[in-house]
Design a protein around this motif. Structure first.
Motif, PDB file in Angstrom:
ATOM      1  N   VAL A  54       7.308  -6.115  13.371  1.00 49.03           N
ATOM      2  CA  VAL A  54       5.898  -5.873  13.653  1.00 49.03           C
ATOM      3  C   VAL A  54       5.623  -6.305  15.095  1.00 49.03           C
ATOM      4  CG1 VAL A  54       3.522  -6.480  13.108  1.00 49.03           C
ATOM      5  CG2 VAL A  54       5.170  -6.139  11.260  1.00 49.03           C
ATOM      6  N   LEU A  55       5.161  -5.361  15.910  1.00 45.05           N
ATOM      7  CA  LEU A  55       4.743  -5.658  17.280  1.00 45.05           C
ATOM      8  C   LEU A  55       3.260  -6.012  17.235  1.00 45.05           C
ATOM      9  CD1 LEU A  55       6.518  -2.747  19.218  1.00 45.05           C
ATOM     10  CD2 LEU A  55       7.410  -5.004  18.589  1.00 45.05           C
ATOM     11  N   SER A  56       2.941  -7.238  17.625  1.00 42.75           N
ATOM     12  CA  SER A  56       1.573  -7.728  17.439  1.00 42.75           C
ATOM     13  C   SER A  56       0.646  -7.274  18.561  1.00 42.75           C
ATOM     14  CB  SER A  56       1.565  -9.257  17.341  1.00 42.75           C
ATOM     15  OG  SER A  56       1.889  -9.839  18.592  1.00 42.75           O
ATOM     16  N   CYS A  57      -0.586  -6.937  18.163  1.00 44.75           N
ATOM     17  CA  CYS A  57      -1.615  -6.503  19.108  1.00 44.75           C
ATOM     18  C   CYS A  57      -2.963  -6.792  18.462  1.00 44.75           C
ATOM     19  CB  CYS A  57      -1.461  -5.014  19.408  1.00 44.75           C
ATOM     20  SG  CYS A  57      -2.732  -4.337  20.502  1.00 44.75           S
ATOM     21  N   TYR A  58      -3.824  -7.542  19.171  1.00 44.24           N
ATOM     22  CA  TYR A  58      -5.096  -7.965  18.591  1.00 44.24           C
ATOM     23  C   TYR A  58      -6.239  -7.804  19.586  1.00 44.24           C
ATOM     24  CZ  TYR A  58      -2.267 -10.194  14.976  1.00 44.24           C
ATOM     25  OH  TYR A  58      -1.374 -10.429  13.958  1.00 44.24           O
ATOM     26  N   LEU A  59      -7.332  -7.255  19.100  1.00 50.34           N
ATOM     27  CA  LEU A  59      -8.583  -7.260  19.846  1.00 50.34           C
ATOM     28  C   LEU A  59      -9.312  -8.552  19.496  1.00 50.34           C
ATOM     29  CD1 LEU A  59     -10.564  -5.582  21.644  1.00 50.34           C
ATOM     30  CD2 LEU A  59     -11.588  -4.763  19.519  1.00 50.34           C
ATOM     31  N   ASN A  60      -9.732  -9.276  20.515  1.00 48.18           N
ATOM     32  CA  ASN A  60     -10.260 -10.626  20.297  1.00 48.18           C
ATOM     33  C   ASN A  60     -11.709 -10.656  19.805  1.00 48.18           C
ATOM     34  OD1 ASN A  60      -7.867 -11.827  21.075  1.00 48.18           O
ATOM     35  ND2 ASN A  60      -8.426 -11.802  23.234  1.00 48.18           N
ATOM     36  N   VAL A  61     -12.121  -9.639  19.097  1.00 47.25           N
ATOM     37  CA  VAL A  61     -13.450  -9.622  18.484  1.00 47.25           C
ATOM     38  C   VAL A  61     -13.335  -8.948  17.124  1.00 47.25           C
ATOM     39  CG1 VAL A  61     -14.737  -9.544  20.660  1.00 47.25           C
ATOM     40  CG2 VAL A  61     -14.011  -7.416  19.577  1.00 47.25           C
TER      41      VAL A  61
END
Length: 273
Positions: A54-61
């Motif tokens: 799993v390649l992690s990617c997050y929007l901080n909201v």
């Protein structure tokens, strides 16, 4: 009044500080986008060939439920045409997906509300290694993050003890590793190791150590530039007790080269003084 020598010395100190600040700013620009609201928990992951990652990617909201359909996620890989994966208007949009990734990718729509735009990549191949870009956009914010995926093969060794010879056998390693044996005191021992590649260039590692003392513990380290497996094996009259832990490299060639450039500049300036 300060002498000319003191003036030159303090000027060089100021220059060193300025160069250090400049390099820190360059590193910050290289590894992050200060205006971006998208981040990753691991921008230098290492995948085990043949397994999923799993390649992690997050929007901080967080995204309101009513606005989830406005969220879009696009994953791309540097040097390839088409997308790795795209999710838009509440569904996958894979018409222009690169053929390398057909039926091997997935995002998690149920997690988008928490800003999770991570990508599942199945059955990792050598060709998957490279730089990926995750781009996420919603009514709450947007941004991109780059992730450099490295591909390796690694397995813990299995131990056998026959006729005074301790054998460690690991079925899958890539890139080709080095093998080191040591005793409980940390002294390096002379082992004998063979590497047998298969048609895919993945190595089977067989390493032998002798003589071996009953009840002693020996360490077998198998490592390449990406992964290190440290195994401790204790030999008894009837069995072998082994345990292995892995560590992974997070070194960046860009970071290393910029650090060396800074160090060279500072040494050169100090030499001139």
């Amino acid at each position: 009044m300060a002498s000319i020598g003191q003036i030159i010395f303090y000027s060089m100190i100021i220059l060193i500080v300025l160069f250090s600040v400049l390099i820190i700013l360059l590193l910050a620009l290289a590894f992050s986008d200060s205006s971006s609201e998208v981040t990753s928990t691991n921008t230098l992951p290492i995948a085990n060939l043949g397994e999923d990652i799993v390649l992690s990617c997050y929007l901080n909201v967080k995204i309101e439920l009513a606005k989830l359909r406005e969220a879009s996620v696009t994953w791309e890989k540097k040097g390839l045409t088409g997308v790795v994966h795209r999710y838009v208007d509440g569904a996958d949009e894979l018409a222009d997906q690169n053929s390398q990734f057909k039926r091997r990718t997935k995002v998690f729509p149920e997690a988008l509300g928490t800003g999770n735009a991570s990508l599942l990549l199945r059955d990792v191949r050598k060709s998957d290694a490279g730089e990926y870009t995750c781009r996420m956009s919603s009514s709450e914010g947007k941004g991109t993050v780059n992730i450099n995926l490295r591909a390796a093969a690694f397995t813990a060794p299995k131990f056998k003890f026959t006729k005074g010879v301790l054998v460690a056998e690991a079925s899958r390693w890539f890139p080709k590793p080095n093998v080191t044996w040591s005793d409980e005191a940390g002294n390096v021992l002379n082992g004998s190791t063979s590497f047998k590649p298969n048609s895919a260039g993945i190595y089977k590692v067989v390493s032998m150590l002798q003589p071996v003392n009953i009840s002693d513990t020996y360490t077998c380290r198998i490592e390449n530039e990406l992964v290190s497996a440290v195994s401790k094996a204790t030999v008894t009259d009837t069995n072998i007790f082994g345990r292995t832990y892995f560590t992974f490299s997070a070194a960046s060639s860009l970071l290393t080269s910029m650090y060396l450039s800074t160090l060279t500049i500072i040494i050169y300036i100090c030499y001139l003084t």
